[in-house]
Design a protein around this motif. Structure first.
Motif, mmCIF file in Angstrom:
data_model
loop_
_atom_site.group_PDB
_atom_site.id
_atom_site.type_symbol
_atom_site.label_atom_id
_atom_site.label_comp_id
_atom_site.label_asym_id
_atom_site.label_seq_id
_atom_site.Cartn_x
_atom_site.Cartn_y
_atom_site.Cartn_z
ATOM 1 N N SER A 27 0.834 -1.214 0.000
ATOM 2 C CA SER A 27 0.000 0.000 0.000
ATOM 3 C C SER A 27 0.862 1.254 0.000
ATOM 4 O O SER A 27 0.594 2.213 -0.727
ATOM 5 C CB SER A 27 -0.921 0.019 1.218
ATOM 6 O OG SER A 27 -1.905 -0.955 1.113
ATOM 7 N N MET A 28 1.897 1.239 0.816
ATOM 8 C CA MET A 28 2.771 2.416 0.909
ATOM 9 C C MET A 28 3.525 2.655 -0.401
ATOM 10 O O MET A 28 3.717 3.811 -0.794
ATOM 11 C CB MET A 28 3.745 2.248 2.076
ATOM 12 C CG MET A 28 3.059 2.338 3.425
ATOM 13 S SD MET A 28 4.114 1.919 4.831
ATOM 14 C CE MET A 28 5.570 2.850 4.523
ATOM 15 N N ARG A 29 3.920 1.587 -1.076
ATOM 16 C CA ARG A 29 4.621 1.736 -2.352
ATOM 17 C C ARG A 29 3.705 2.312 -3.434
ATOM 18 O O ARG A 29 4.181 2.935 -4.388
ATOM 19 C CB ARG A 29 5.189 0.391 -2.805
ATOM 20 C CG ARG A 29 6.400 -0.014 -2.010
ATOM 21 C CD ARG A 29 7.158 -1.214 -2.564
ATOM 22 N NE ARG A 29 6.590 -1.901 -3.676
ATOM 23 C CZ ARG A 29 6.220 -3.192 -3.676
ATOM 24 N NH1 ARG A 29 6.352 -3.928 -2.591
ATOM 25 N NH2 ARG A 29 5.729 -3.748 -4.759
ATOM 26 N N MET A 30 2.396 2.078 -3.326
ATOM 27 C CA MET A 30 1.461 2.610 -4.321
ATOM 28 C C MET A 30 1.153 4.089 -4.092
ATOM 29 O O MET A 30 0.758 4.788 -5.025
ATOM 30 C CB MET A 30 0.158 1.803 -4.304
ATOM 31 C CG MET A 30 0.280 0.473 -4.978
ATOM 32 S SD MET A 30 -1.303 -0.328 -5.156
ATOM 33 C CE MET A 30 -1.261 -1.417 -3.748
ATOM 34 N N MET A 31 1.307 4.550 -2.864
ATOM 35 C CA MET A 31 0.898 5.916 -2.528
ATOM 36 C C MET A 31 1.476 6.986 -3.442
ATOM 37 O O MET A 31 0.725 7.808 -3.967
ATOM 38 C CB MET A 31 1.217 6.211 -1.060
ATOM 39 C CG MET A 31 0.321 5.514 -0.107
ATOM 40 S SD MET A 31 0.808 5.876 1.594
ATOM 41 C CE MET A 31 -0.252 4.719 2.473
ATOM 42 N N PRO A 32 2.787 7.011 -3.681
ATOM 43 C CA PRO A 32 3.310 8.104 -4.520
ATOM 44 C C PRO A 32 3.018 7.941 -6.016
ATOM 45 O O PRO A 32 3.249 8.862 -6.787
ATOM 46 C CB PRO A 32 4.828 8.059 -4.258
ATOM 47 C CG PRO A 32 5.110 6.682 -3.800
ATOM 48 C CD PRO A 32 3.857 6.196 -3.116
ATOM 49 N N LYS A 33 2.493 6.797 -6.408
ATOM 50 C CA LYS A 33 2.271 6.534 -7.831
ATOM 51 C C LYS A 33 0.850 6.858 -8.285
ATOM 52 O O LYS A 33 0.494 6.596 -9.430
ATOM 53 C CB LYS A 33 2.599 5.073 -8.137
ATOM 54 C CG LYS A 33 4.059 4.754 -7.883
ATOM 55 C CD LYS A 33 4.370 3.310 -8.089
ATOM 56 C CE LYS A 33 5.834 3.078 -7.756
ATOM 57 N NZ LYS A 33 6.267 1.745 -7.960
ATOM 58 N N THR A 34 0.019 7.356 -7.375
ATOM 59 C CA THR A 34 -1.364 7.676 -7.728
ATOM 60 C C THR A 34 -1.694 9.090 -7.272
ATOM 61 O O THR A 34 -0.923 9.716 -6.542
ATOM 62 C CB THR A 34 -2.360 6.704 -7.058
ATOM 63 O OG1 THR A 34 -2.412 6.979 -5.657
ATOM 64 C CG2 THR A 34 -1.974 5.255 -7.284
ATOM 65 N N ASP A 35 -2.861 9.561 -7.667
ATOM 66 C CA ASP A 35 -3.310 10.876 -7.213
ATOM 67 C C ASP A 35 -4.213 10.767 -5.981
ATOM 68 O O ASP A 35 -4.772 11.752 -5.536
ATOM 69 C CB ASP A 35 -4.025 11.620 -8.339
ATOM 70 C CG ASP A 35 -5.232 10.865 -8.876
ATOM 71 O OD1 ASP A 35 -5.485 9.729 -8.438
ATOM 72 O OD2 ASP A 35 -5.924 11.416 -9.751
ATOM 73 N N ARG A 36 -4.304 9.558 -5.421
ATOM 74 C CA ARG A 36 -5.128 9.358 -4.226
ATOM 75 C C ARG A 36 -4.343 9.752 -2.983
ATOM 76 O O ARG A 36 -3.136 9.562 -2.913
ATOM 77 C CB ARG A 36 -5.580 7.899 -4.126
ATOM 78 C CG ARG A 36 -6.446 7.494 -5.316
ATOM 79 C CD ARG A 36 -6.854 6.042 -5.267
ATOM 80 N NE ARG A 36 -7.822 5.843 -4.196
ATOM 81 C CZ ARG A 36 -7.763 4.847 -3.336
ATOM 82 N NH1 ARG A 36 -6.816 3.946 -3.400
ATOM 83 N NH2 ARG A 36 -8.676 4.741 -2.398
ATOM 84 N N SER A 37 -5.048 10.251 -1.979
ATOM 85 C CA SER A 37 -4.398 10.705 -0.750
ATOM 86 C C SER A 37 -3.962 9.520 0.119
ATOM 87 O O SER A 37 -4.459 8.393 -0.043
ATOM 88 C CB SER A 37 -5.354 11.600 0.041
ATOM 89 O OG SER A 37 -6.442 10.824 0.517
ATOM 90 N N ILE A 38 -3.061 9.780 1.045
ATOM 91 C CA ILE A 38 -2.599 8.748 1.975
ATOM 92 C C ILE A 38 -3.771 8.155 2.755
ATOM 93 O O ILE A 38 -3.873 6.928 2.868
ATOM 94 C CB ILE A 38 -1.500 9.302 2.902
ATOM 95 C CG1 ILE A 38 -0.230 9.547 2.077
ATOM 96 C CG2 ILE A 38 -1.229 8.359 4.069
ATOM 97 C CD1 ILE A 38 0.862 10.290 2.822
#
Length: 157
Positions: free
Chosen positions: A89-100
């Motif tokens: 989940s953490m690895r996907m965070m910077p790759k999308t426009d969705r918030s933490i």
């Protein structure tokens, strides 16, 4: 073989192709468990869709407590998989426009899906669309320790 299908909302008129695919798999002897984030209160005109609604489990239906409980249970019972799922989940965070916070919500949704998939004997989890449902399914498969099949993405040449 037991396969889990997961999408944001099911059934829907525009998801008739998913219903047909599920029914074809079942006709071939595959057991298909169905999950969606929502859709239990949608208006349904087609009797086949009404039948599908009755066979579908809904992650958001009972609110946040079952999801949080599932995340805590998985932390205690499968801590390594829990950490792998959180790391994913953490690895996907910077790759999308969705918030933490939205990614963390997807993580607890995934925890409930994983627990239910494990309880029903699902051996592979499939997502049909590359939306947040794909993230939930991918993390759930990691938490459950089963393979994940992503949405089909044709190669463009």
């Amino acid at each position: 073989m037991i396969v889990g299908y997961f999408t944001n909302q099911y059934p829907k008129v525009s998801h008739t192709f998913i219903r047909r695919e599920i029914l074809a798999l079942e006709a071939a002897g595959v057991t298909v468990e169905r999950w969606a984030l929502r859709g239990w209160d949608a208006d349904i005109a087609d009797p086949a869709d009404a039948s599908e609604r009755d066979r579908t489990r809904y992650i958001l239906r009972r609110g946040p407590l079952p999801m949080l409980a599932a995340a805590m249970i998985l932390l205690v019972t499968h801590p390594v998989r829990w950490m792998k799922g959180l790391w994913l989940s953490m690895r996907m965070m910077p790759k999308t426009d969705r918030s933490i916070p939205l990614h963390l919500i997807s993580f607890v949704e995934a925890a409930l899906l994983a627990r239910q998939a494990m309880a029903t004997g699902v051996r592979q989890l499939h997502a049909h669309f590359g939306t947040n449902a794909a993230e939930v399914a991918m993390v759930a498969a990691t938490l459950a320790g089963i393979p994940y099949s992503p949405p089909y993405s044709p190669k463009v040449s």
